[in-house]
Scaffold this motif. Structure first.
Motif, PDB file in Angstrom:
ATOM      1  N   LEU A 240       0.837  -1.189   0.000  1.00 29.22           N
ATOM      2  CA  LEU A 240       0.000   0.000   0.000  1.00 29.22           C
ATOM      3  C   LEU A 240       0.876   1.245   0.000  1.00 29.22           C
ATOM      4  N   SER A 241       0.358   2.331  -0.558  1.00 30.70           N
ATOM      5  CA  SER A 241       1.092   3.597  -0.515  1.00 30.70           C
ATOM      6  C   SER A 241       1.211   4.108   0.909  1.00 30.70           C
ATOM      7  N   ASP A 243      -0.388   2.983   5.245  1.00 33.81           N
ATOM      8  CA  ASP A 243      -1.461   2.475   6.090  1.00 33.81           C
ATOM      9  C   ASP A 243      -2.363   3.606   6.564  1.00 33.81           C
ATOM     10  N   LEU A 245      -3.309   7.634   5.399  1.00 34.51           N
ATOM     11  CA  LEU A 245      -3.141   8.615   4.333  1.00 34.51           C
ATOM     12  C   LEU A 245      -4.210   9.683   4.421  1.00 34.51           C
ATOM     13  N   LEU A 251      -5.073   6.187  -2.724  1.00 31.44           N
ATOM     14  CA  LEU A 251      -4.519   4.946  -2.187  1.00 31.44           C
ATOM     15  C   LEU A 251      -4.037   4.102  -3.356  1.00 31.44           C
ATOM     16  N   GLN A 301      -5.720   1.879  -7.967  1.00 35.56           N
ATOM     17  CA  GLN A 301      -5.759   3.164  -7.279  1.00 35.56           C
ATOM     18  C   GLN A 301      -7.177   3.452  -6.815  1.00 35.56           C
ATOM     19  N   VAL A 332      -6.807   0.515   5.669  1.00 30.17           N
ATOM     20  CA  VAL A 332      -6.198   1.839   5.654  1.00 30.17           C
ATOM     21  C   VAL A 332      -7.050   2.777   6.497  1.00 30.17           C
ATOM     22  N   VAL A 334      -8.020   6.734   6.706  1.00 29.52           N
ATOM     23  CA  VAL A 334      -8.017   7.991   5.960  1.00 29.52           C
ATOM     24  C   VAL A 334      -8.295   9.130   6.927  1.00 29.52           C
TER      25      VAL A 334
END
Length: 746
Positions: A240-241, A243, A245, A251, A301, A332, A334
């Motif tokens: 993942l970019s 955990d 963001l 993502l 994405q 993730v 956000v």
């Protein structure tokens, strides 16, 4: 060594027959009258020695024929692994089962573990009565013998795959140690394995031969239940970019898909669970053309994710022989864009906005700010305002090219960091006087005092280790970044580093470029060269943000600030068996959370007050976990995901050479079916029979005896025609005249 028919060894007494015959049939000396007795005596002595030697050789060969024949009829055999005793005597046996997820691979409508259980069910009754049997599998459990054979049978029937397996080599060591300590004469270990490389690798495997050497006399049998030609597609890893963001950033998910077997086409699907309890929705698909024994990467994405916890998974469409490696789960969190305060000097020549231009554009480019997609929300302020600026609302503070600061400012910054904030200091030409940065108030925050300005020649950033989270994303690009095109002409040299401080990044000359100091719940990063000098300045300290291709600076600035705000430190995706720690901050909203597992079970979980976190250790089941406090309020929801390690889907087979390297000089036997098992066990207990080799040796010795005896007796054949010289000698002897012919004695 053992004998099947010991009585036949009595036949070796027949060796006395040729000895007696040899003594009785020794040739008697004959008296011959010959004129040249002097020459005859010399030749007679030489011939007598030769004849004696031939007689002894013939005697030895004839004795060897009888002795070897009796030895062969006794059916001797060499026992394997030093095992002794009666073949039907009770034994100490340990059945070791690899119950890792790979053993769920199905072939001929049967998993590898089911095949192992079936063979073990046949093998168990083959053990002699009163044998001690232990059953070990990949789960962490006490090692001991079963109460009786029935208990061992039930233990085998209840075997199930485990997602957190112990190393197979460690199980074998435990089994060998257990049977070696038994008082039974024969000791055997049976290992049921799929013979994949993943099962026979690791640190414990390298120590296996040495550990087994201490358990002398133990027979090792490997029962291969694996697929000889595996056919599988696996999602081995999901990256993942981040955990955590910002809701303004996308993502990015990168999935690695590996193929074992011939070329195939498969479809990978991205599913997202919008709300807890709802069915997942498909948010993307990609077709994969996988080459034979090849791998491919798929990228997805996701944009526009609302603040909160988001969970989902990537999955291969369709089914194959191993289902446990077809899915990878993810979680993730956000959040709103992180607020970052950029503080810079304000003087007659430059404003704070001028100093902050490059860092601000790297963190929140104008193009993204206009569209509302920037991950950071940067606020620029003068250093003079720091004392009055409330810092608690900022996730990180960056100070550019600071001059000497008041002790009150240093103390305020120290309190901000200790409470969990992140502080970045970029030193430049304004750091004067040096003494101001070496005062106690500054040294309580800085990782080290200032020594001098260092004029560098042909220097640049030169990372050597990528273990730090700031540099982790540079690892796959390590050979593609031309740092030398972004030269550093001048930087500060630090003195002795404070306790706990560490160098993150060096220059090419080995001097520190980026240094970290943990402080309380936060951290301080100091860069010894500025990021605010424009390229138009003739005395610029570096060209990091103004070089021809400054994208490495942009990447470094983002990773540095991500680290300061704590994004890279919060982990929400773990491997099975790991300890999960979900940090809640210094003031958690609740003291008890309800944990919902992938199986739907709900468990009560208390907050660890010392760590201000929820700690979960029961992480054996892959999937998405949800933590909830205070009813169904989404703001109180947290979560994490558990995945199997990439090795769970590795089905490549270990080679015989690799297997031999694992065991070294320790003997082992390999079998795939009942026939081979029966043959291997029989060879291990009864040993390798020497009868065929002994019979061949008897034939060879008998043939040698025949050849030598024929040659020996041929020399005494009196019917052979005499030579002309002998005839002349006899003729002269009959006439009573001495012979003048040469004497030829046989």
């Amino acid at each position: 060594m053992s004998f099947l028919h010991v009585a036949f060894l009595a036949g070796s007494l027949t060796i006395a027959v040729p000895i007696v015959l040899h003594l009785l049939m020794r040739p008697r000396p004959k008296h011959l009258e010959f004129p040249a007795l002097r020459f005859i005596e010399q030749r007679h002595t030489a011939n007598r020695r030769q004849i004696r030697l031939r007689h002894w050789l013939l005697l030895a060969l004839r004795c060897a024929v009888l002795g070897l024949l009796a030895f062969a009829l006794a059916r001797p055999s060499i026992l394997a692994s030093g095992m002794l005793g009666d073949e039907e005597a009770p034994l100490a046996a340990a059945l070791v089962f690899d119950t890792s997820p790979r053993m769920q691979y199905r072939e001929r409508n049967q998993s590898r573990l089911e095949a192992a259980r079936e063979i073990a069910g046949w093998l168990l009754p083959q053990f002699p009565a009163e044998s001690d049997v232990a059953v070990l599998d990949s789960r962490l459990a006490a090692v001991s013998f079963a109460v009786d054979r029935g208990a061992a049978r039930q233990r085998i029937a209840r075997l199930e795959p485990t997602n957190v397996p112990q190393p197979l080599a460690q199980l074998i060591q435990s089994a060998a140690k257990l049977v070696a300590e038994s008082d039974k004469v024969r000791k055997e270990v049976y290992v049921f394995t799929d013979l994949t490389k993943a099962a026979w690798s690791g640190e414990s495997t390298r120590e296996l031969a040495r550990r087994l050497a201490a358990a002398a006399g133990v027979g090792i049998y490997l029962i291969d239940v694996g697929a000889e030609h595996p056919n599988n597609v696996a999602v081995t890893e999901l990256r993942l970019s981040g955990d955590v963001l910002s809701n303004h950033s996308a993502l990015r998910l990168q999935a690695d898909v590996a193929r074992v077997g011939p070329a195939i086409e498969r479809t990978l699907e991205l599913n997202v669970i919008e709300r807890a309890g709802e069915k997942p929705s498909v948010r993307g698909q990609t077709a994969l053309e996988l080459a034979a024994d090849g791998a491919q990467q798929a990228t997805f994405q996701l944009r526009g994710l609302a603040p909160g916890i988001h969970q989902g998974f990537v999955k291969l469409v369709g089914e194959d022989a191993l289902a446990c490696d077809d899915t990878r789960w993810f979680t993730v969190e956000v959040r709103e864009p992180w607020r970052v305060l950029i503080a810079a000097p304000s003087d007659a020549s430059r404003k704070p906005e001028d100093y902050a231009l490059f860092l601000n554009e790297a963190l929140a480019p104008r193009s993204l700010r206009v569209k509302g997609e920037a991950a950071f929300e940067c606020q620029i302020a003068s250093l003079n305002m720091l004392l009055n600026e409330p810092l608690d609302s900022f996730a990180a503070v960056c100070i550019l090219d600071p001059p000497s600061l008041k002790p009150e400012v240093w103390q305020k910054l120290r309190g901000y960091v200790s409470a969990g904030g992140g502080l970045g200091i970029f030193l430049g030409r304004n750091a004067a006087p040096i003494e101001a940065f070496n005062e106690p108030a500054a040294l309580e925050l800085m990782p080290g005092g200032l020594l001098r300005q260092w004029r560098a020649e042909d220097s640049y950033l030169a990372p050597t280790s990528f273990s730090h989270p700031i540099l982790a994303k540079f690892r796959p690009l390590s050979g593609a970044i031309a740092w030398e095109t972004l030269p550093v002409f001048r930087h500060w040299q630090l003195g002795k580093l404070a306790e706990g401080s560490a160098v993150v990044l060096n220059y090419a000359d080995g001097k520190p470029a980026l240094v970290e100091r943990p402080l309380g719940a936060g951290r301080v990063l100091v860069m010894t060269t500025p990021v605010s000098d424009p390229a138009s300045r003739a005395d610029a300290w570096n060209l990091l943000p103004t070089g021809d291709e400054p994208w490495p600076f942009v990447m470094l600035a983002n990773e540095l600030v991500y680290y300061l705000v704590g994004s890279g430190q919060e982990q929400l995706n773990y491997l099975a068996g790991g300890t999960v720690a979900i940090h809640l901050g210094p003031d958690p909203s609740a003291s008890v959370y309800s944990l919902t597992t992938p199986a739907g079970d709900q468990l009560r979980t208390n907050v660890d007050e010392k760590r201000d976190a929820i700690v979960v250790t029961a992480t054996d089941l892959p999937g998405n976990y949800l933590l909830r406090a205070g009813g169904s309020d989404d703001h109180n929801e947290r979560g994490f995901s558990i995945n199997l390690p990439p090795s769970a889907g590795e089905l490549a087979r270990v080679t015989p050479a690799e297997l031999k390297a694992v065991f070294g000089d320790i003997p082992f036997k390999l079998a795939r079916d009942r026939t081979e098992i029966d043959r291997s066990v029989s060879a291990g207990r009864a040993g390798h029979e020497l009868f065929p080799f002994l019979i061949v040796l008897v034939v060879i010795v008998l043939a040698a005896e025949q050849v030598i005896s024929n040659r020996f007796y041929q020399d005494y054949d009196t019917a052979r025609k005499k030579s002309r010289v002998a005839q002349l000698a006899e003729r002269f002897a009959r006439r009573g005249q001495p012979s003048k012919a040469p004497v030829a004695a046989r």
